[in-house]
Design a protein around this motif. Structure first.
Motif, PDB file in Angstrom:
ATOM      1  N   HIS A   2       0.871  -1.195   0.000  1.00 17.12           N
ATOM      2  CA  HIS A   2       0.000   0.000   0.000  1.00 17.12           C
ATOM      3  C   HIS A   2       0.897   1.231   0.000  1.00 17.12           C
ATOM      4  N   THR A   3       0.843   2.082  -0.975  1.00 18.57           N
ATOM      5  CA  THR A   3       0.080   2.050  -2.201  1.00 18.57           C
ATOM      6  C   THR A   3       0.987   2.629  -3.284  1.00 18.57           C
ATOM      7  N   LEU A   4       0.783   2.278  -4.542  1.00 16.70           N
ATOM      8  CA  LEU A   4       1.656   2.743  -5.612  1.00 16.70           C
ATOM      9  C   LEU A   4       1.288   4.129  -6.131  1.00 16.70           C
ATOM     10  N   VAL A   5       0.005   4.426  -6.260  1.00 15.68           N
ATOM     11  CA  VAL A   5      -0.448   5.714  -6.807  1.00 15.68           C
ATOM     12  C   VAL A   5      -1.583   6.247  -5.934  1.00 15.68           C
ATOM     13  N   TRP A   6      -1.386   7.448  -5.408  1.00 20.54           N
ATOM     14  CA  TRP A   6      -2.382   8.096  -4.556  1.00 20.54           C
ATOM     15  C   TRP A   6      -2.298   9.592  -4.791  1.00 20.54           C
ATOM     16  N   VAL A  31      -3.846   1.629  -7.209  1.00 20.20           N
ATOM     17  CA  VAL A  31      -4.345   3.004  -7.165  1.00 20.20           C
ATOM     18  C   VAL A  31      -5.261   3.130  -5.961  1.00 20.20           C
ATOM     19  N   ASN A  32      -5.108   4.220  -5.235  1.00 18.34           N
ATOM     20  CA  ASN A  32      -5.845   4.465  -4.005  1.00 18.34           C
ATOM     21  C   ASN A  32      -6.631   5.769  -4.116  1.00 18.34           C
ATOM     22  N   GLU A  33      -7.933   5.692  -3.887  1.00 20.07           N
ATOM     23  CA  GLU A  33      -8.781   6.883  -3.728  1.00 20.07           C
ATOM     24  C   GLU A  33      -8.730   7.831  -4.924  1.00 20.07           C
ATOM     25  N   ALA A  34      -8.949   7.307  -6.099  1.00 18.69           N
ATOM     26  CA  ALA A  34      -8.961   8.149  -7.298  1.00 18.69           C
ATOM     27  C   ALA A  34     -10.284   8.875  -7.496  1.00 18.69           C
ATOM     28  N   LEU A  35     -11.308   8.486  -6.734  1.00 20.41           N
ATOM     29  CA  LEU A  35     -12.656   9.018  -6.950  1.00 20.41           C
ATOM     30  C   LEU A  35     -13.027  10.066  -5.914  1.00 20.41           C
ATOM     31  N   ASP A  36     -13.800  11.053  -6.352  1.00 20.60           N
ATOM     32  CA  ASP A  36     -14.378  12.024  -5.438  1.00 20.60           C
ATOM     33  C   ASP A  36     -15.669  11.451  -4.846  1.00 20.60           C
ATOM     34  N   ALA A  37     -16.294  12.192  -3.953  1.00 18.53           N
ATOM     35  CA  ALA A  37     -17.454  11.679  -3.229  1.00 18.53           C
ATOM     36  C   ALA A  37     -18.626  11.348  -4.139  1.00 18.53           C
ATOM     37  N   ASP A  38     -18.724  12.018  -5.287  1.00 19.65           N
ATOM     38  CA  ASP A  38     -19.843  11.768  -6.198  1.00 19.65           C
ATOM     39  C   ASP A  38     -19.542  10.666  -7.202  1.00 19.65           C
ATOM     40  N   GLY A  39     -18.403   9.998  -7.066  1.00 17.36           N
ATOM     41  CA  GLY A  39     -18.069   8.901  -7.955  1.00 17.36           C
ATOM     42  C   GLY A  39     -17.334   9.311  -9.215  1.00 17.36           C
TER      43      GLY A  39
END
Length: 436
Positions: A150-154, A197-205
């Motif tokens: 954890h993690t390669l891209v954030w 990849v970690n957490e690429a999305l915002d709250a609305d998807g």
């Protein structure tokens, strides 16, 4: 879309404890921690450090012994290296309770690779702080524990040399590929599951907005704090609502790892149905539609699993857990593995016995869900002691007590709820057939 079996035939959970111990034994020759910190006490299991002191050890079986699925935790190298009583109890509890570990921050880009080097897109060992994760790898080898990457891209925790330089999208793409190649190859014999990849999305998807390199103080703010804290430097590869950097990150990881490696997309807030979970579902469908060649010459889909972080609170109800289970099925129906990757249950302060009982129920229900679901291949806590836990550190005086052990490493009600949840009832023998 590439069709895949709904239940993968090879998962980390199929590895027996003996196989895990054998894998760990092969790595012991590279131990760098002082042996006094890792060696088992006389008469202790050869694959584990000494048991915790009797006044803090819970009665009954340990978490790692109640299920064949890996039960893990995030670990901090600076605590592992402590030579005081706190460090000893931390190491002992870690060794006895868990069969998997994940470095909490030691493999993140800014800490692992603080230097750009002569060629930022072609890193060498001198550009990396390779001693940083070593105590965790050493302890895991001594304890017969698997290691999760954890993690390669954030979008967060990127080094200053990236944030403070107006690299083009093409330059960033090559830097990202080079970092993934070096890191995955370096740890290929230790780590076979990665959060690519970690957490690429915002709250609305939707995808996070790209950082604007021309904005004042963009380098200081992007992915850290302030108005641009939700923006991603990696989204400059391709621009707004472009999935290029995610697809190429997975392609690079697939290229540099064997076919047996498991590649995950990891995120928070996707446990329950809603826009962000829908966005994650769309993202992994895009990854499943792409293939890449592995380091051993096989062709595989780019993604193997979805990581549900599961940073939860005591406001959770049985209905929420039921929704989590139904939402998880949407991903497993695609043939994906799932893992609970960062489970904790924050408590609004002050802590009361009633709140701890609710916390106990949440730990139980999430543990039981993963134990019962075949495609849930591992479950990890994001820290195991309230003494070292990001929620209390991030919201002092507001939230805390989010783990299963208190600050003195005594088991809390949540520990026993979690253990009971992981323990599936043994089927009874029927009188007529003698079968379970």
């Amino acid at each position: 879309m590439t069709q895949r079996s709904p239940h993968p035939t090879r998962t980390p959970s199929t590895r027996t404890r003996g196989q895990r111990a054998a894998r760990a034994a092969a790595l012991l020759a590279t131990l760098s921690l002082p042996l006094a910190l890792l060696a088992p006490a006389a008469g202790a299991s050869a694959s584990r450090a000494a048991a915790p002191a009797a006044d803090s050890a819970p009665e009954g079986p340990r978490l790692r012994d109640v299920t064949d699925k890996p039960v893990g935790t995030a670990v901090r190298e600076e605590v592992l290296r402590r030579t005081d009583d706190i460090g000893a109890r931390y190491r002992q509890t870690l060794a006895e309770e868990f069969s998997m570990v994940v470095p909490e921050s030691e493999l993140k880009f800014n800490r692992l690779r603080p230097r750009a080097g002569a060629e930022p897109a072609r890193p060498v060992a001198a550009d990396y702080n390779l001693t940083l994760p070593q105590p965790i790898l050493d302890a895991a080898a001594a304890n017969g524990q698997e290691v999760r990457g954890h993690t390669l891209v954030w979008y967060r925790t990127n080094p200053a040399w990236i944030l403070n330089t107006a690299y083009t999208g093409d330059q960033l793409l090559e830097i990202m590929r080079g970092h993934i190649a070096f890191t995955t190859r370096r740890y290929a014999d230790r780590i076979d599951t990665w959060d690519v990849v970690n957490e690429a999305l915002d709250a609305d998807g939707t995808l996070r907005e790209p950082c604007n390199p021309d904005a004042p103080a963009a380098g200081a703010e992007c992915g850290r704090s302030g108005a641009l804290s939700k923006a991603s430097v990696w989204q400059r590869i391709g621009g707004s609502e472009d999935y290029t950097h995610i697809i190429e990150a997975f392609r690079a990881a697939r290229k540099n790892l064997p076919a047996s490696a498991k590649l995950y997309y990891n995120d928070f807030g996707i446990e329950r149905s809603g826009p962000k979970a829908d966005g994650a579902l769309d993202l992994v469908k895009r990854l499943l539609a792409e293939t890449g060649e592995t380091s051993d010459g096989q062709t595989r889909p780019l993604v193997d699993g979805i990581g549900f972080q599961a940073h939860l609170g005591v406001d959770w109800t049985p209905a929420y857990v039921a929704d989590f289970r139904a939402n998880m099925k949407r991903f497993t129906d695609l043939g994906l593995e799932t893992q609970i990757t960062e489970l904790d249950v924050g408590v609004d302060l002050p802590v009361t016995p009633a709140k701890l009982e609710v916390q106990k129920r949440v730990f139980h229900d999430i543990g039981r869900m993963c134990a019962e679901e075949e495609a849930c291949t591992a479950i990890l806590l994001w820290g195991f002691s309230d003494r070292f836990q990001w929620i209390g550190e991030g919201w002092p005086g507001q939230y805390g007590a989010a783990t299963v052990f208190d600050e003195e490493f005594a088991a809390k009600p949540g520990y026993f709820g979690f253990r009971d949840g992981l323990t599936l009832p043994t089927p009874l023998l029927t009188a007529s057939t003698g079968r379970r």
